[in-house]
Design a protein around this motif. Structure first.
Motif, PDB file in Angstrom:
ATOM      1  N   GLN A  94      28.851  33.045  32.404  1.00  0.00           N
ATOM      2  CA  GLN A  94      29.951  32.606  31.538  1.00  0.00           C
ATOM      3  C   GLN A  94      30.956  33.738  31.395  1.00  0.00           C
ATOM      4  OE1 GLN A  94      30.657  29.574  29.783  1.00  0.00           O
ATOM      5  NE2 GLN A  94      32.548  30.705  29.400  1.00  0.00           N
TER       6      GLN A  94
ATOM      7  N   GLU B 284      24.517  25.758  19.368  1.00  0.00           N
ATOM      8  CA  GLU B 284      24.620  24.735  20.413  1.00  0.00           C
ATOM      9  C   GLU B 284      23.245  24.332  20.947  1.00  0.00           C
ATOM     10  OE1 GLU B 284      26.855  22.771  21.124  1.00  0.00           O
ATOM     11  OE2 GLU B 284      26.241  21.945  23.052  1.00  0.00           O
TER      12      GLU B 284
ATOM     13  N   GLY C 261      22.247  21.222  23.189  1.00  0.00           N
ATOM     14  CA  GLY C 261      23.071  21.618  24.334  1.00  0.00           C
ATOM     15  C   GLY C 261      22.255  22.366  25.380  1.00  0.00           C
TER      16      GLY C 261
ATOM     17  N   ALA D 131      26.223  25.086  28.209  1.00  0.00           N
ATOM     18  CA  ALA D 131      26.975  24.734  26.994  1.00  0.00           C
ATOM     19  C   ALA D 131      26.776  25.798  25.925  1.00  0.00           C
ATOM     20  CB  ALA D 131      26.545  23.370  26.485  1.00  0.00           C
TER      21      ALA D 131
ATOM     22  N   ARG E 138      28.871  28.744  26.649  1.00  0.00           N
ATOM     23  CA  ARG E 138      30.279  28.469  26.350  1.00  0.00           C
ATOM     24  C   ARG E 138      30.543  28.586  24.847  1.00  0.00           C
ATOM     25  NH1 ARG E 138      29.848  24.563  30.287  1.00  0.00           N
ATOM     26  NH2 ARG E 138      29.417  22.854  28.850  1.00  0.00           N
ATOM     27  N   TRP E 139      29.646  27.997  24.062  1.00  0.00           N
ATOM     28  CA  TRP E 139      29.827  28.046  22.604  1.00  0.00           C
ATOM     29  C   TRP E 139      29.700  29.478  22.095  1.00  0.00           C
ATOM     30  CZ3 TRP E 139      30.816  24.549  18.545  1.00  0.00           C
ATOM     31  CH2 TRP E 139      31.236  23.291  18.992  1.00  0.00           C
TER      32      TRP E 139
ATOM     33  N   ARG F 265      35.696  24.214  19.826  1.00  0.00           N
ATOM     34  CA  ARG F 265      35.961  23.224  20.885  1.00  0.00           C
ATOM     35  C   ARG F 265      37.330  23.454  21.508  1.00  0.00           C
ATOM     36  NH1 ARG F 265      34.441  18.901  17.678  1.00  0.00           N
ATOM     37  NH2 ARG F 265      32.214  18.721  17.939  1.00  0.00           N
TER      38      ARG F 265
END
Ligand code: KDG
Length: 318
Positions: free
Chosen positions: A246, A270, A275, A279, A282-283, A307
């Motif tokens: 990431q 997440e 998730g 994910a 990313r969070w 988001r």
């Protein structure tokens, strides 16, 4: 069922206005700061039911900390100590600016948490939680804090609670050799390890890139997940034999303290929502970016904001 329980010391963070020196300032901003409560706040802001366990004097400074964490939705589980026989830890933060670095000065010796015993804390909270998180700062504080860390990790393991540990090496608290021995004793009780690449190299003695480091640690200690953070180079996670990468989300940095905790908070929040690893990364990364734009240790953000960072939105919201 509680989603997340964290355990560790929270201090009063005292910082002069930007551009002023600690030596001469007349003004100090007071905020709550502590890696584990930073994670609890970040996750609570993202919708997790989060608790934080600690020990504080039953005094105005102790209650000041609890009030701030509560205001973000964190449920405290505090062992209250005699205010005449204990103290709140503090840390001074003097903001830097090129060419002067940011300076952290701890004043935390003999803080209440250094005498914490597992029996003083609501261990049931850890048993009924889905996730338990602590960091490598806590075992550096005292033998009692180290033993309580081990005990809570064991309790979590016996109850089937997922356990995560952020290495969070702090060179002002101990030396790398002592820290490494303490960490390696704890690793058998950890499912998810967060480790900055620099600490993996300088404290854990690992060589190579993030992927190699993650593979080495997972093989040696049996972690379910290893997340190696690399500052502006982003993060790498190893989970179930697969590697995920990431990048960081760009951010204008106002205050970098607490960025790593915000990453962990976003990641855990997440995962708790079901998730997958990409994910969660990313969070974590988006929450960390948002943290950098604000003053203080805490990632005071919302799910919508995270988001919109992930989706590349920004600018003026009206
Ligand atoms: O990760 C941020 C922490 O460094 C800050 O909250 C203070 O807990 C702290 C510590 O021990 O350094």
């Amino acid at each position: 069922m509680t989603d997340l329980v964290t355990f560790g010391e929270t201090m009063l963070r005292l910082s002069p206005p930007r551009g002023e020196r600690l030596e001469t300032t007349r003004d100090l901003t007071v905020q709550a700061g502590g890696a584990e409560s930073n994670v609890a706040v970040g996750a609570a802001r993202l919708g997790a039911d989060a608790r934080w366990l600690s020990k504080l004097p039953d005094s105005p400074p102790g209650r000041r900390i609890v009030n701030e964490l509560r205001s973000h939705g964190v449920r405290p589980g505090v062992a209250w100590a005699d205010p005449d026989a204990s103290r709140v830890g503090t840390y001074y933060l003097e903001h830097g600016g090129s060419p002067r670095g940011t300076n952290v000065i701890y004043d935390r010796a003999d803080a209440a948490i250094t005498t914490v015993e597992p029996e003083e804390l609501p261990a049931g909270a850890v048993e009924e939680a889905e996730w338990f998180h602590t960091t490598g700062i806590t075992p550096a504080l005292s033998e009692a804090a180290a033993e309580t860390t081990t005990s809570l990790l064991r309790t979590a393991g016996d109850a089937g609670t997922t356990r995560s540990f952020d290495l969070n090496y702090r060179s002002k608290l101990w030396d790398p050799e002592t820290a490494r021995a303490a960490y390696e004793d704890l690793f058998e009780h950890v499912d998810t390890l967060f480790v900055p690449r620099r600490d993996a190299r300088e404290v854990l003695g690992r060589e190579g890139g993030a992927v190699e480091i993650a593979h080495g640690l997972a093989t040696e200690f049996g972690f379910d997940t290893v997340v190696v953070t690399r500052g502006l180079d982003g993060s790498v996670a190893l989970h179930d034999g697969s590697v995920y990468e990431q990048a960081v989300f760009e951010a204008e940095t106002f205050d970098a303290i607490g960025t790593g905790d915000a990453f962990v908070a976003g990641f855990i929040a997440e995962r708790l929502r079901g998730g997958d690893l990409p994910a969660a990364l990313r969070w974590g990364s988006a929450t960390a970016a948002l943290k950098r734009t604000t003053d203080g240790d805490l990632a005071v953000t919302t799910r919508e904001e995270v988001r919109s960072v992930i989706e590349g939105e920004g600018g003026i919201n009206r």
